[in-house]
Structures are given as C-alpha cells and as structure tokens.
Design an enzyme around this catalytic site. Structure first.
Site, PDB file in Angstrom:
ATOM      1  CG  ASP A  59     -14.538 -12.154  15.808  1.00 52.28           C
ATOM      2  OD1 ASP A  59     -15.228 -11.254  16.348  1.00 52.28           O
ATOM      3  OD2 ASP A  59     -14.998 -13.263  15.494  1.00 52.28           O
ATOM      4  NE  ARG A  63     -18.121 -12.998  18.859  1.00 51.52           N
ATOM      5  CZ  ARG A  63     -18.196 -11.671  18.842  1.00 51.52           C
ATOM      6  NH1 ARG A  63     -18.767 -11.043  19.852  1.00 51.52           N
ATOM      7  NH2 ARG A  63     -17.723 -10.981  17.819  1.00 51.52           N
ATOM      8  CG  ASN A  64     -14.138 -14.993  19.378  1.00 51.11           C
ATOM      9  OD1 ASN A  64     -14.830 -16.008  19.324  1.00 51.11           O
ATOM     10  ND2 ASN A  64     -14.284 -13.985  18.526  1.00 51.11           N
ATOM     11  CG  ASP A  77     -13.205 -17.737  16.765  1.00 46.15           C
ATOM     12  OD1 ASP A  77     -12.749 -17.839  15.610  1.00 46.15           O
ATOM     13  OD2 ASP A  77     -14.418 -17.746  17.012  1.00 46.15           O
TER      14      ASP A  77
END
Length: 223
Positions: A59, A63-64, A77
């Site tokens: 992922d 955003r992570n 994350d």
C-alpha cells in the site's frame, strides 16, 4: 514510533501548491526541485530496507509516508504488509477496499504481490510527488483502469517534469515485472539526479489544471 510533525507526505505536497512553498518570484521558496526529488529518494531508500528484510508493503502511496520537522520521509502504515522472506510472492484473498490506482497490473488481475509490485506502486508515488499530490490516472474511471493497463496504457509525462525523471517512474511500470528496477537501483538513479542539482522538476511552471482533475471512486477502491 516517533511523532512526525508534518503529517503525511500527501498533505505536505498539497500544502506546497501555489506560492505557499514554491515561489521564485518573491525568493521565499521553502522547497526546491531537489527537495522534491529527495522525497522520492528517501522513500526508495526506505523501501530498499523493507525489501531486504523480506517484507512487502502492498500500500505504498504518499498518504502512507510521514514527514518529520526536517522534512525527512519515513514509510508508515503497514496494515497490508506481509512477510515473504521465505517465499517470492504473496497471493491476497482479502475482500476489503483496494488501492487500485497504486496497484501493479499483476496485483489487479491476479491478486499477486511481489517486491516488483511494490516498485510499480513507487512509480505511482513518484508521479504523485512530481504533481504535488494529484490523484493518479486523472480523468480515467477506475472501472476501466484494468483494461487500459492491459492495453499498455501508462500515465503520460507531466509537462513540467523532465524526461530523466519520467523515465525512472515509467520503468517501474514495465511488463513483464522482472524488467522493473530494484529499489536499490532506484535509490542510485535518484541520488545521481539530486547530485547533478539541475531543475528536473519545474515547479514554477506547473500546470495547475492538474489539481482540478477529478476521478471516479467505485465500491472496493481505496484512496
């Protein structure tokens, strides 16, 4: 885990739009094109370490990635991460929301994940960085994304991004997956660009229409 003052890299990029951070007119630029490349370099170095430990992130996206007060990027994350130190690939049977726009073609088609698919995601992350946090595949519905990728479509080079930078991200999307670079190779390529200190990403002349591109989100897709 240490507190990351600046929040996610995605948020940092969004805040960098306009003249807030990037302004050669007033001479108060907080970031330079080299700093933007350094974001990508630091993520590639972090992923080199993760890959060497035998883990898949699955992922990887801005955003992570978290950013500290010195604007150093740190990968976070790991909710979808898997230990594959004893095997070469991982087959997902999850029915949850998926980050389709960041996923490699083989992951979308066959639910198969390898370090090569993390490299594909890194190429998407690089595109995010260069466009200051735009959503990948602007103007393309996620419902037809798989078909487009199978037909050989890849995101075009942003006009404010040089061919040298675009070639790095494009190689991350090559088929078959064995043709993609390793994270160690990506680190070296990005370090070389940073060392040359040229304006590989022209943030002054970025096309702000990129920020207005809308995409459709369908059930089962994660943003």
């Amino acid at each position: 885990m240490e507190y990351q003052t600046m929040g996610s890299l995605q948020r940092v990029l969004w805040n960098g739009r306009g003249n807030t951070y990037y302004s050669n007119i007033y001479g108060c630029s907080k970031f330079t094109a080299q700093q933007v490349l350094r974001f990508a370099y630091e993520v590639a170095c972090g992923m080199t370490h993760i890959a060497e430990l035998g883990y898949l992130h699955r992922d990887l996206a801005t955003r992570n990635v978290l950013v500290d007060e010195h604007f150093t990027c740190k990968i976070s994350d790991f909710g979808l991460a898997r230990d594959v130190s004893l095997i070469r690939e991982y087959e997902s049977r999850s029915q949850g929301f998926l980050p389709l726009r960041w996923m490699a073609l083989e992951s979308i088609k066959d639910s198969v994940y390898t370090t090569h698919s993390d490299v594909w995601s890194f190429g998407i992350l690089m595109w995010e960085i260069v466009t200051l946090g735009c959503t990948p595949y602007p103007g393309i519905s996620s419902m037809i994304l798989r078909q487009q990728l199978e037909n050989g479509y890849r995101m075009m080079r942003p006009k404010h991004c040089t061919h040298e930078v675009y070639r790095i991200m494009y190689r991350c999307w090559r088929e078959p997956q064995a043709f993609r670079p390793s994270f160690k190779e990506l680190c070296q390529q990005l370090e070389d660009l940073i060392f040359k200190a040229q304006n590989y990403v022209d943030l002054v002349n970025i096309d702000e229409r990129l920020f207005k591109g809308l995409t459709r989100c369908i059930p089962g897709e994660k943003y």
